[in-house]
Design a protein around this motif. Structure first.
Motif, PDB file in Angstrom:
ATOM      1  N   VAL A   1       0.951  -1.238   0.088  1.00 44.33           N
ATOM      2  CA  VAL A   1       0.147  -0.135  -0.097  1.00 44.33           C
ATOM      3  C   VAL A   1       0.986   1.215  -0.222  1.00 44.33           C
ATOM      4  CG1 VAL A   1      -1.785   1.148   1.294  1.00 44.33           C
ATOM      5  CG2 VAL A   1      -1.530  -1.198   1.569  1.00 44.33           C
ATOM      6  N   GLY A   2       0.376   2.363  -0.785  1.00 44.07           N
ATOM      7  CA  GLY A   2       1.298   3.379  -0.615  1.00 44.07           C
ATOM      8  C   GLY A   2       1.668   3.926   0.632  1.00 44.07           C
ATOM      9  N   GLY A   3       3.064   4.050   0.836  1.00 40.92           N
ATOM     10  CA  GLY A   3       3.418   4.755   2.312  1.00 40.92           C
ATOM     11  C   GLY A   3       4.223   3.551   2.943  1.00 40.92           C
ATOM     12  N   GLN A   4       4.090   2.146   2.657  1.00 40.45           N
ATOM     13  CA  GLN A   4       4.705   1.262   3.132  1.00 40.45           C
ATOM     14  C   GLN A   4       5.949   0.997   2.605  1.00 40.45           C
ATOM     15  OE1 GLN A   4       1.925  -2.195   2.537  1.00 40.45           O
ATOM     16  NE2 GLN A   4       1.559  -2.186   4.791  1.00 40.45           N
ATOM     17  N   GLY A   5       6.494   1.747   1.678  1.00 37.39           N
ATOM     18  CA  GLY A   5       8.002   1.714   1.364  1.00 37.39           C
ATOM     19  C   GLY A   5       8.391   0.566   0.352  1.00 37.39           C
TER      20      GLY A   5
ATOM     21  N   THR B   1       4.288   0.596 -10.864  1.00 38.97           N
ATOM     22  CA  THR B   1       2.776   1.130 -11.008  1.00 38.97           C
ATOM     23  C   THR B   1       2.108   1.656  -9.666  1.00 38.97           C
ATOM     24  OG1 THR B   1       2.760  -0.314 -12.769  1.00 38.97           O
ATOM     25  CG2 THR B   1       0.461   0.658 -12.153  1.00 38.97           C
ATOM     26  N   HIS B   2       1.885   2.868  -9.650  1.00 37.36           N
ATOM     27  CA  HIS B   2       1.121   3.221  -8.362  1.00 37.36           C
ATOM     28  C   HIS B   2       0.147   4.131  -8.708  1.00 37.36           C
ATOM     29  CE1 HIS B   2       3.708   6.780  -8.522  1.00 37.36           C
ATOM     30  NE2 HIS B   2       4.724   6.011  -8.730  1.00 37.36           N
ATOM     31  N   GLY B   3      -0.739   4.651  -7.645  1.00 36.16           N
ATOM     32  CA  GLY B   3      -1.867   5.565  -7.920  1.00 36.16           C
ATOM     33  C   GLY B   3      -1.368   7.109  -7.859  1.00 36.16           C
ATOM     34  N   MET B   4      -1.964   7.952  -7.715  1.00 34.33           N
ATOM     35  CA  MET B   4      -1.541   9.370  -8.071  1.00 34.33           C
ATOM     36  C   MET B   4      -1.290  10.128  -6.689  1.00 34.33           C
ATOM     37  SD  MET B   4      -5.336  10.847  -9.313  1.00 34.33           S
ATOM     38  CE  MET B   4      -4.484  12.560  -9.201  1.00 34.33           C
ATOM     39  N   ALA B   5      -1.802   9.847  -5.551  1.00 33.56           N
ATOM     40  CA  ALA B   5      -1.506  10.422  -4.355  1.00 33.56           C
ATOM     41  C   ALA B   5      -0.122   9.786  -3.627  1.00 33.56           C
ATOM     42  CB  ALA B   5      -2.511  10.617  -3.471  1.00 33.56           C
ATOM     43  N   GLN B   6       0.421  10.080  -2.694  1.00 36.57           N
ATOM     44  CA  GLN B   6       1.499   9.612  -2.015  1.00 36.57           C
ATOM     45  C   GLN B   6       0.994   8.206  -1.325  1.00 36.57           C
ATOM     46  OE1 GLN B   6       4.449  11.083  -1.836  1.00 36.57           O
ATOM     47  NE2 GLN B   6       3.877  12.257  -3.457  1.00 36.57           N
ATOM     48  N   ARG B   7      -0.378   8.238  -0.838  1.00 38.75           N
ATOM     49  CA  ARG B   7      -0.573   7.305   0.227  1.00 38.75           C
ATOM     50  C   ARG B   7      -1.920   6.565  -0.185  1.00 38.75           C
ATOM     51  NH1 ARG B   7       2.367   7.255   4.605  1.00 38.75           N
ATOM     52  NH2 ARG B   7       4.223   8.842   4.244  1.00 38.75           N
TER      53      ARG B   7
ATOM     54  N   ARG C   1      -8.597  -0.875  -3.527  1.00 36.23           N
ATOM     55  CA  ARG C   1      -7.952   0.167  -2.919  1.00 36.23           C
ATOM     56  C   ARG C   1      -7.380   1.445  -3.671  1.00 36.23           C
ATOM     57  NH1 ARG C   1      -5.252  -1.465   2.072  1.00 36.23           N
ATOM     58  NH2 ARG C   1      -5.279  -3.626   1.398  1.00 36.23           N
ATOM     59  N   LEU C   2      -8.275   2.373  -3.720  1.00 40.73           N
ATOM     60  CA  LEU C   2      -8.078   3.600  -4.614  1.00 40.73           C
ATOM     61  C   LEU C   2      -7.327   4.343  -3.782  1.00 40.73           C
ATOM     62  CD1 LEU C   2     -11.604   3.723  -5.731  1.00 40.73           C
ATOM     63  CD2 LEU C   2      -9.646   2.862  -7.092  1.00 40.73           C
ATOM     64  N   PRO C   3      -6.518   5.114  -4.396  1.00 40.99           N
ATOM     65  CA  PRO C   3      -5.828   6.405  -3.739  1.00 40.99           C
ATOM     66  C   PRO C   3      -6.692   7.288  -3.205  1.00 40.99           C
ATOM     67  CG  PRO C   3      -5.471   6.593  -6.169  1.00 40.99           C
ATOM     68  CD  PRO C   3      -6.269   5.189  -5.718  1.00 40.99           C
ATOM     69  N   VAL C   4      -6.209   7.808  -2.004  1.00 40.35           N
ATOM     70  CA  VAL C   4      -7.071   8.806  -1.186  1.00 40.35           C
ATOM     71  C   VAL C   4      -6.045   9.901  -0.887  1.00 40.35           C
ATOM     72  CG1 VAL C   4      -8.949   7.474  -0.305  1.00 40.35           C
ATOM     73  CG2 VAL C   4      -6.934   7.315   0.956  1.00 40.35           C
ATOM     74  N   LEU C   5      -6.683  11.140  -0.436  1.00 40.44           N
ATOM     75  CA  LEU C   5      -5.738  12.117   0.143  1.00 40.44           C
ATOM     76  C   LEU C   5      -5.210  11.532   1.472  1.00 40.44           C
ATOM     77  CD1 LEU C   5      -8.081  15.313  -0.561  1.00 40.44           C
ATOM     78  CD2 LEU C   5      -5.866  14.555  -1.642  1.00 40.44           C
TER      79      LEU C   5
ATOM     80  N   MET D   1       2.087  15.969  -5.823  1.00 44.86           N
ATOM     81  CA  MET D   1       1.701  14.614  -6.369  1.00 44.86           C
ATOM     82  C   MET D   1       3.263  13.955  -7.094  1.00 44.86           C
ATOM     83  SD  MET D   1      -1.016  14.054  -9.324  1.00 44.86           S
ATOM     84  CE  MET D   1       0.041  14.495 -10.639  1.00 44.86           C
ATOM     85  N   THR D   2       4.027  14.880  -7.742  1.00 44.37           N
ATOM     86  CA  THR D   2       5.092  14.364  -8.373  1.00 44.37           C
ATOM     87  C   THR D   2       6.367  14.180  -7.525  1.00 44.37           C
ATOM     88  OG1 THR D   2       5.589  16.446  -8.901  1.00 44.37           O
ATOM     89  CG2 THR D   2       4.357  14.950 -10.554  1.00 44.37           C
TER      90      THR D   2
END
Ligand code: SF4
Ligand code: SF4
Lengths: 190, 440
Positions: free
Chosen positions: A14-18, A42-48, B194-198, B302-303
């Motif tokens: 999951v985003g943020g797990q490294g 491949t990852h989503g657009m936000a950081q987490r 699991r969609l990205p969220v803020l 974002m980037t």
């Protein structure tokens, strides 16, 4: 374990797990030890919060994407994510799965036991354990990725992974990360 | 010409630099107005020149393409990342087709003709639109050409080794099948998404909440490109196109349906300085009636947190006086400008109400650093908030805090739960109508 100096590995989480950090360290180590390395993420657009999927190919002259059912190892920082990409793992491959759940949306979260079982039925070997708990034991939940690298290490054709990790993690987190690497290694030694 | 497909853009590999790239360069500029000043008389002449060099370009670029002729009826034409998939797929199929890897455009006809003369069937494997395939078809004569036009290669989606294996299989009538066990597919389909969220504590979430409260569902929310595109889940992003479009499209929406609909443009600070400013000048000067929300988190989140002119750090990491955002906006001549802290919902809502009732272009800057920057700077004061159980009974049906889509809020059967990774921004506390969320 290694097919003529080649090793295909998928790291997911999951985003943020490294996951991306882990793949970067893995790639850098292989590069320094003289292997050709190619990887794709491949990852989503936000950081987490979104699904993160990284393919790392060591000693391959082909493209960065690993074909279905052919990865030597699948490292899952989160159980549902691990299963989401299990189709890439070779029937002879090893899955290393963190059993600690990060809640997701939509459908009900399946039982972790069922997820592990599905992996066991379709792959060579499954190493399942609560890596998040070990990370806390090492000193910080953020060391999860290094715990998992520690466990992956015994499968790799590499010997300097620990040194490269030490070089890449922030100074103030060095001790915790080195502890984490050892704890991750012990999972398979025990 | 580089064709930046998804996988070329999202891959890393070991690269050997040739000495060529490390050459010391000595800049010089030769004054040749007929070459560099494209007024119509010069442009007409340049068009002739351009057409003249095409054949030359083709033959020179042809040397970059690679043609491996084999004793095979089958020829494969490919390029870029797809060539790598083809190489792996033919290895798996133990096939030895003639292989032409196109390296550059315009494509030399000679190199294609050489493959055509050696083959009776040609498969073209390329990412994106069938540009190479069209060229091959035009030169193939009676040789059969398979690819995207014939349905042998999928027209949409990304290519992979497995996709190419299937395409080759359909042409030669022999398949290397990779069976993913049915139980695995079933288990995979049952997984939650699991969609990205803020991020938890992202200031944008609070801004969107206040925005929705004031401008309601009926406003047209014209979005832009950044983390805040995720505001779509809160119902406060209706369009996303290209950078800067929030403002230019916003004034267009106003021209089309202003007076009937409230127009709200949403843009981040870095996108604003990148391409938002000309649109704002146009909107203000031409008298659009709209509200512009600048979600100012002092970075390009974002980037990967690059600096921009309003941050006071240059592209090479040197400190410099920041471009003064408020002065810039005032100079453009907007009718109202408010700066708020989005963590303070009451203050933010008040500014939105004023903007909604104001004339012309109204700008609200919602300013609060990105929570990731705060964490990286080690400046996150961990003030955790807990849900007290005093209002248990309401929670099952209330779930008002759920409209924040904060990943740190989840629900049991009876109450809202705050998880470990809550950063204590205090926004959910402000919206709970039962005072059930308290700063501990
Ligand atoms: S990275 Fe920053 S701007 Fe992006 S979602 Fe997280 S807190 Fe918000
Ligand atoms: S205080 Fe509330 S809204 Fe803010 S991060 Fe924590 S749970 Fe999310």
């Amino acid at each position: 374990m290694v097919r003529e100096g080649k090793f295909d590995c998928i790291i997911v989480g999951v985003g943020g797990q490294g996951s991306i950090f882990a793949s970067g360290v893995l790639g850098e180590t292989a590069l320094r030890e003289g292997y050709a390395v190619i990887s794709a993420e491949t990852h989503g657009m936000a950081q987490r919060g979104g699904t993160v999927e990284v393919h790392v190919r060591i000693g391959s002259s082909y493209g960065p994407l690993i074909p279905l059912r052919s990865a030597d190892a699948l490292v899952g920082m989160e159980p549902a994510e691990c299963l989401r990409f299990a189709r890439y793992l070779s029937p002879k491959g090893t899955a290393i799965i963190n059993t600690h759940v990060v809640p997701a949306t939509g459908r009900d979260y399946p039982s972790v036991g069922d997820l592990v079982q599905a992996l066991e039925a379709t792959s060579g070997r499954v190493i399942a354990y609560d890596a998040t708990r070990l990370a806390l034991e090492a000193g910080h939940s953020q060391t999860l990725n290094v715990i998992m690298l520690g466990t992956l290490a015994h499968l790799l054709p590499l010997s300097t992974l620990e040194d490269v990790i030490a070089e890449y993690v922030p100074k103030k987190a060095l001790e915790a990360n080195l502890r984490a690497f050892k704890l991750g290694q012990k999972v398979v030694k025990a | 010409m580089l064709r930046p497909t998804t996988r070329v853009s999202h891959a890393r590999a070991s690269v050997t630099l040739s000495g060529h790239y490390m050459d010391q360069r000595f800049p010089h500029f030769e004054k040749r107005p007929e070459r560099w000043v494209m007024v119509p008389t010069n442009a007409r002449q340049r068009h002739v020149e351009l057409n003249k060099i095409q054949p030359l370009l083709c033959s020179e670029l042809a040397s970059l393409s690679r043609l491996d002729l084999k004793k095979s009826q089958l020829g494969v034409v490919t390029s870029g990342i797809a060539a790598k998939y083809v190489e792996e797929a033919v290895m798996k199929l133990q096939l030895e087709p003639s292989l032409l890897r196109i390296a550059a455009y315009p494509i030399d006809a000679g190199v294609i003709a050489a493959l055509v003369n050696n083959s009776s069937q040609i498969l073209v494997v390329e990412e994106l639109e069938p540009v190479i395939e069209e060229k091959v078809k035009a030169l193939a004569g009676t040789v059969e050409v398979f690819g995207k036009f014939t349905g042998h290669v999928p027209r949409e989606g990304e290519l992979t080794v497995d996709v190419v294996l299937q395409s080759l299989g359909e042409v030669i009538g022999r398949f290397v099948t990779t069976d993913v066990p049915a139980e695995l597919i079933a288990a995979e389909h049952a997984l939650p998404s699991r969609l990205p969220v803020l991020c938890a504590g992202c200031p944008h979430r609070a801004t969107f909440y206040a925005l929705k409260k004031v401008f309601r569902k009926s406003a047209i929310y014209v979005g832009d490109i950044g983390c805040y595109t995720l505001g779509v889940s809160q119902g406060t992003i209706d369009t996303t196109l290209c950078m800067g479009a929030s403002i230019s499209m916003g004034s267009g929406f106003d021209a089309a349906c202003g007076g009937v609909k409230n127009i709200v443009s949403v843009i981040g600070d870095s996108t604003f300085v990148h391409t938002g400013v000309p649109g704002l000048i146009n909107a203000a000067y031409n008298g659009a009636k709209m509200t512009l929300v600048i979600m100012d988190n002092n970075t390009t989140a974002m980037t990967g947190h690059q600096p921009h002119p309003c941050t006071g750090v240059t592209a090479t990491g040197v400190c410099n006086a920041p471009t003064p955002m408020e002065d810039l906006i005032k100079a453009i001549g907007v009718k109202g400008l408010y700066v708020v802290d989005p963590y303070n919902l009451a203050e933010t809502e008040e500014a939105f109400i004023k903007a909604k009732n104001g004339d012309g272009v109204q700008v609200v800057i919602a300013r609060r650093p990105c929570i990731i920057s705060v964490k990286k700077a080690g400046a996150l004061a961990k003030t955790k908030k807990r849900v007290t159980s005093t209002c248990q009974n309401y929670f099952a049906s209330c779930k008002l805090c759920g409209t924040l889509f904060c990943p740190s809020i989840s629900y049991s059967d009876t109450c809202a739960l705050i998880s470990e990774d809550c950063v204590g921004c205090g926004v959910c506390e402000q919206i709970c109508e039962f005072d059930a969320i308290k700063t501990a």
